[in-house]
Design a protein around this motif. Structure first.
Motif, PDB file in Angstrom:
ATOM      1  N   GLN A   9       0.859  -1.169   0.000  1.00 50.81           N
ATOM      2  CA  GLN A   9       0.000   0.000   0.000  1.00 50.81           C
ATOM      3  C   GLN A   9       0.907   1.234   0.000  1.00 50.81           C
ATOM      4  N   THR A  10       0.644   2.147  -0.902  1.00 54.23           N
ATOM      5  CA  THR A  10       1.450   3.359  -0.998  1.00 54.23           C
ATOM      6  C   THR A  10       0.553   4.589  -0.971  1.00 54.23           C
ATOM      7  N   LYS A  11       1.142   5.725  -0.603  1.00 55.00           N
ATOM      8  CA  LYS A  11       0.424   6.983  -0.531  1.00 55.00           C
ATOM      9  C   LYS A  11       1.298   8.108  -1.079  1.00 55.00           C
ATOM     10  N   PRO A  12       0.685   9.229  -1.467  1.00 56.60           N
ATOM     11  CA  PRO A  12       1.477  10.367  -1.956  1.00 56.60           C
ATOM     12  C   PRO A  12       2.429  10.881  -0.878  1.00 56.60           C
ATOM     13  N   HIS A  13       3.596  11.305  -1.312  1.00 55.01           N
ATOM     14  CA  HIS A  13       4.635  11.815  -0.409  1.00 55.01           C
ATOM     15  C   HIS A  13       4.477  13.311  -0.166  1.00 55.01           C
ATOM     16  N   GLY A  14       3.570  13.966  -0.889  1.00 59.88           N
ATOM     17  CA  GLY A  14       3.374  15.403  -0.742  1.00 59.88           C
ATOM     18  C   GLY A  14       3.985  16.186  -1.897  1.00 59.88           C
ATOM     19  N   HIS A  15       3.502  17.423  -2.082  1.00 63.47           N
ATOM     20  CA  HIS A  15       3.964  18.206  -3.234  1.00 63.47           C
ATOM     21  C   HIS A  15       5.393  18.717  -3.082  1.00 63.47           C
ATOM     22  N   GLY A  16       6.012  18.492  -1.901  1.00 61.47           N
ATOM     23  CA  GLY A  16       7.436  18.812  -1.767  1.00 61.47           C
ATOM     24  C   GLY A  16       8.313  17.983  -2.678  1.00 61.47           C
ATOM     25  N   ASP A  17       7.752  16.883  -3.206  1.00 62.30           N
ATOM     26  CA  ASP A  17       8.499  16.043  -4.152  1.00 62.30           C
ATOM     27  C   ASP A  17       8.879  16.796  -5.420  1.00 62.30           C
ATOM     28  N   VAL A  18       8.194  17.913  -5.678  1.00 67.25           N
ATOM     29  CA  VAL A  18       8.482  18.649  -6.905  1.00 67.25           C
ATOM     30  C   VAL A  18       9.956  19.051  -6.967  1.00 67.25           C
ATOM     31  N   HIS A  19      10.548  19.348  -5.824  1.00 65.49           N
ATOM     32  CA  HIS A  19      11.947  19.774  -5.812  1.00 65.49           C
ATOM     33  C   HIS A  19      12.880  18.622  -6.208  1.00 65.49           C
ATOM     34  N   LYS A  20      12.588  17.443  -5.701  1.00 68.20           N
ATOM     35  CA  LYS A  20      13.433  16.288  -6.064  1.00 68.20           C
ATOM     36  C   LYS A  20      13.258  15.926  -7.534  1.00 68.20           C
ATOM     37  N   LEU A  21      12.034  16.011  -8.017  1.00 67.85           N
ATOM     38  CA  LEU A  21      11.785  15.690  -9.427  1.00 67.85           C
ATOM     39  C   LEU A  21      12.509  16.666 -10.349  1.00 67.85           C
ATOM     40  N   ILE A  22      12.484  17.945  -9.987  1.00 64.08           N
ATOM     41  CA  ILE A  22      13.206  18.940 -10.782  1.00 64.08           C
ATOM     42  C   ILE A  22      14.705  18.679 -10.726  1.00 64.08           C
ATOM     43  N   HIS A  23      15.182  18.307  -9.541  1.00 64.90           N
ATOM     44  CA  HIS A  23      16.611  17.979  -9.385  1.00 64.90           C
ATOM     45  C   HIS A  23      16.980  16.741 -10.195  1.00 64.90           C
ATOM     46  N   ASP A  24      16.202  15.674 -10.048  1.00 67.85           N
ATOM     47  CA  ASP A  24      16.513  14.419 -10.730  1.00 67.85           C
ATOM     48  C   ASP A  24      16.451  14.556 -12.250  1.00 67.85           C
ATOM     49  N   ALA A  25      15.564  15.424 -12.730  1.00 68.15           N
ATOM     50  CA  ALA A  25      15.449  15.644 -14.177  1.00 68.15           C
ATOM     51  C   ALA A  25      16.541  16.570 -14.705  1.00 68.15           C
ATOM     52  N   GLY A  26      17.336  17.115 -13.789  1.00 72.71           N
ATOM     53  CA  GLY A  26      18.425  18.004 -14.189  1.00 72.71           C
ATOM     54  C   GLY A  26      17.956  19.387 -14.609  1.00 72.71           C
ATOM     55  N   LEU A  27      16.705  19.739 -14.283  1.00 69.86           N
ATOM     56  CA  LEU A  27      16.145  20.995 -14.772  1.00 69.86           C
ATOM     57  C   LEU A  27      16.753  22.215 -14.082  1.00 69.86           C
ATOM     58  N   ALA A  28      16.893  22.145 -12.748  1.00 76.15           N
ATOM     59  CA  ALA A  28      17.446  23.300 -12.035  1.00 76.15           C
ATOM     60  C   ALA A  28      18.865  23.603 -12.519  1.00 76.15           C
ATOM     61  N   LYS A  29      19.643  22.557 -12.667  1.00 71.44           N
ATOM     62  CA  LYS A  29      21.025  22.721 -13.141  1.00 71.44           C
ATOM     63  C   LYS A  29      21.053  23.269 -14.567  1.00 71.44           C
ATOM     64  N   LYS A  30      20.152  22.751 -15.406  1.00 73.55           N
ATOM     65  CA  LYS A  30      20.060  23.203 -16.800  1.00 73.55           C
ATOM     66  C   LYS A  30      19.668  24.674 -16.866  1.00 73.55           C
ATOM     67  N   TRP A  31      18.630  25.049 -16.119  1.00 75.43           N
ATOM     68  CA  TRP A  31      18.174  26.435 -16.138  1.00 75.43           C
ATOM     69  C   TRP A  31      19.256  27.389 -15.631  1.00 75.43           C
ATOM     70  N   ALA A  32      19.976  26.959 -14.599  1.00 75.09           N
ATOM     71  CA  ALA A  32      21.056  27.797 -14.069  1.00 75.09           C
ATOM     72  C   ALA A  32      22.147  27.984 -15.120  1.00 75.09           C
ATOM     73  N   SER A  33      22.468  26.911 -15.842  1.00 74.95           N
ATOM     74  CA  SER A  33      23.518  26.989 -16.864  1.00 74.95           C
ATOM     75  C   SER A  33      23.090  27.862 -18.035  1.00 74.95           C
TER      76      SER A  33
END
Length: 609
Positions: free
Chosen positions: A224-248
């Protein structure tokens, strides 16, 4: 099973999860089910930093903290945060909006869209709902229109190659439908690669204070699993390399916003301007908040070791104030709390954001909120899980980070659509804000009337009160100013050079769309006019005259015995949740004469004759 799967199962057995595999050796003919279970575990293990063992360890610590009655703000003293209060149309607002438009070319956007519309009484994804029913523009289309309009303004200002990226966080519930909505509508005009979707996964449910995982009731071979909360957005952006890409790429600011708040982009340019002028690393868009109001508050907190500015939930704030020696959450001279209301509309400075995510691996502080069945806090009413919130990101920052807020009147920046008709009635009675589909649509028209009024036009901002789904609703002129017509107050004023010649009665409906549309005159006491122009179509409106109206037709009846509304069987859900349909009172021929679509570049004039 693979060696990886077997090793993970053994590791879980050693960390309090042996109950999940009890009797496996005796089970025959279940190899396929066991394999699927092992694959699920490996997937969950790879999604959480530190794997499932790390999740168990963090869960035990936080569950103990909760059981012991721990206070996350112990030792902190609340203080008034740094920020700027603006009023739409005043000089300071205009200055901030202009400052924000100067950096628009270096911005990015993130839509948090993990929820379905079930709470609204709608069985689809919320971003496909119409923002308003005159044009039926859905929320996702609206947000794309705003971003493209800001992009067009940046290109006009010299950034000719400007492309403003949009990241969308979906969930398992919304992902496929969001992808399909974008595909069916050609990304709502966004370029290939301009929209990036990141999908949120779930975390294991926890049965007790020992962080025991829970199998599905009807399937012992599935967690049984449940949502971890919308704070996951930060990890997803990090894992997708988006923050690093946008900064570059040299991008400076990232704005997070929610799925059904159609007013948010009215505040965006001024909020970017505040971030620039105040050099905020994190900037929260807020509204004035009454003491005790059930909304999180932005607070500056000081302890002997650290200073931080972050969100404090409303049910924690009063106790925090009293623990620090204050009387509680009280109003200041303005009549509002000194701690403004958090809307979860956040603007981050991208370079610092990318660096912080590198350090935290994208994680923000977690918490757990079990509902206990006994006074000893040993039995849960139902399984819980670890959670995280996007607005807790500032807790990762050191005391030197500049974190603040911009405060605007609610009707300019916030009108959530989240409650079904019955719940909305209760909320309106309690707070004055039903936050329903009909109130959201009413606010959509009202903010446009307010912009026209500030531009010098003759239009009543306040409408008449009507009831739909037994919710008191403001009904005035139905004005739709699409973002391509004007995305700032300054741009709107430029599009209406003679505002004294714009006069709209309460029974008018006006739709204006197109970056080269100019209104020389528009006078109607009642009637309908729609002008939609493609890029390169230069349209001048010179219109005086009335006609048939676009009206709300009430739908639905309240069944007092069942405490619910009933509607015609063939009425679509998007209208049921509003309590009305929108219909033109004239003939099809009359509607055609009042509807102008210019789909080719050129020079045109719109007049009654």
């Amino acid at each position: 099973m693979t060696e990886k799967e077997l090793a993970l199962i053994e590791k879980l057995k050693q960390n309090g999860q042996a109950h999940l595999f009890k009797g496996w050796e005796e089970l025959k003919g279940k190899d396929a089910e066991k394999k699927m279970f092992a694959e699920q575990l490996v997937t969950l293990d790879g999604q959480y930093p530190g794997g499932l063992v790390g999740y168990i360890e963090n869960s035990k610590k936080l569950l103990k903290f909760s059981k012991d009655g721990g206070n996350p703000f112990e030792g902190y003293t609340p203080m008034k945060p740094s920020g700027i209060m603006l009023t739409l149309g005043d000089k300071k607002f205009d200055e901030m909006e202009a400052a924000g438009m100067k950096v628009i070319k270096d911005t990015a956007f993130c839509l948090v869209a993990g929820g379905l519309g079930e709470r609204l009484g709608y069985n689809g994804i919320k971003v496909e709902l119409p923002y308003e029913t005159v044009t039926e523009t859905c929320y996702l289309d609206l947000y794309c229109k705003h971003i493209l309009a800001l992009q067009a303004q940046a290109r006009k200002a010299g950034a000719t190659d400007c492309v403003l990226p949009l990241a969308i966080m979906t969930s398992g519930d919304t992902h496929a439908k969001t992808v399909d909505l974008l595909k069916k509508n050609n990304n709502f005009g966004m370029a290939e690669g301009q929209v990036v979707i990141v999908k949120q996964e779930k975390v294991p449910s926890l049965a007790n204070n020992d962080a025991a995982f829970v199998a599905q009731k009807d399937n012992a071979f599935s967690l049984q699993t449940k949502p971890h909360g919308h704070g996951d957005v930060h990890k997803l952006i990090h894992d997708a390399g988006l923050a690093k890409k946008w900064a570059s790429e040299g991008r400076k600011y990232l704005m997070f916003f929610q799925d059904t708040n159609g007013l948010v982009f009215h505040a965006a340019p001024a909020a970017f301007g505040v971030s620039v002028t105040e050099e905020f690393e994190v900037n929260s868009i807020t509204v004035p908040r009454k003491p005790g109001e059930a909304v999180g508050a932005i607070c500056k907190l000081e302890s002997k070791d650290k200073t931080l500015t972050c969100n404090v939930e409303y049910n924690q704030l009063d106790a925090l104030m009293k623990a620090a020696g204050y009387a509680g959450d009280e109003a200041d001279a303005s009549g509002f709390s000194p701690y403004p209301g958090n809307l979860n509309i956040l603007i981050f400075s991208i370079p610092e954001y990318a660096a912080t995510l590198e350090k935290s691996n994208g994680m923000v502080p977690e918490f757990v909120n079990p509902k206990y069945k006994d006074a000893e806090k040993t039995i849960f009413k139902k399984p819980t899980r670890l959670e995280c919130m996007m607005q807790d990101y500032p807790k990762l920052l050191d005391s030197k980070a500049k974190v603040g807020f911009i405060s605007l009147e609610r009707g300019v920046c916030f009108s959530a659509v989240k409650n079904n008709a019955v719940d909305a009635r209760g909320k309106q009675a309690k707070t004055g804000f039903p936050e329903s589909a009909c109130s959201g649509e009413a606010d959509a028209y009202k903010v446009c009337r307010k912009y026209l009024k500030l531009a010098g036009c003759d239009v009543a901002v306040e409408g008449k009160t009507a009831e739909y789904n037994m919710i008191k609703t403001d009904v005035g002129a139905k004005v739709v100013l699409q973002p391509s017509f004007a995305c700032t107050l300054a741009e709107l004023k430029a599009k209406i050079p003679k505002p004294s010649q714009v006069k709209l009665g309460q029974d008018t409906t006006v739709v204006l769309e197109g970056e080269d549309v100019v209104v020389e005159r528009l006078e109607m006491e009642k009637g309908f006019l729609s002008v939609v122009a493609c890029p390169g179509a230069k349209v001048t409106i010179d219109w005086k005259g009335d006609g048939p109206t676009m009206d709300f037709v009430p739908e639905g009846k309240f069944d007092d015995s069942k405490k619910e509304f009933s509607y015609p069987e063939d009425l679509a859900e998007k209208y049921r949740i509003r309590g009305y349909t929108t219909k033109y009172s004239g003939s099809e021929d009359e509607l055609t004469k009042h509807t102008f679509v210019f789909d080719k570049p050129g020079t045109y004039k719109v007049s009654l004759n």
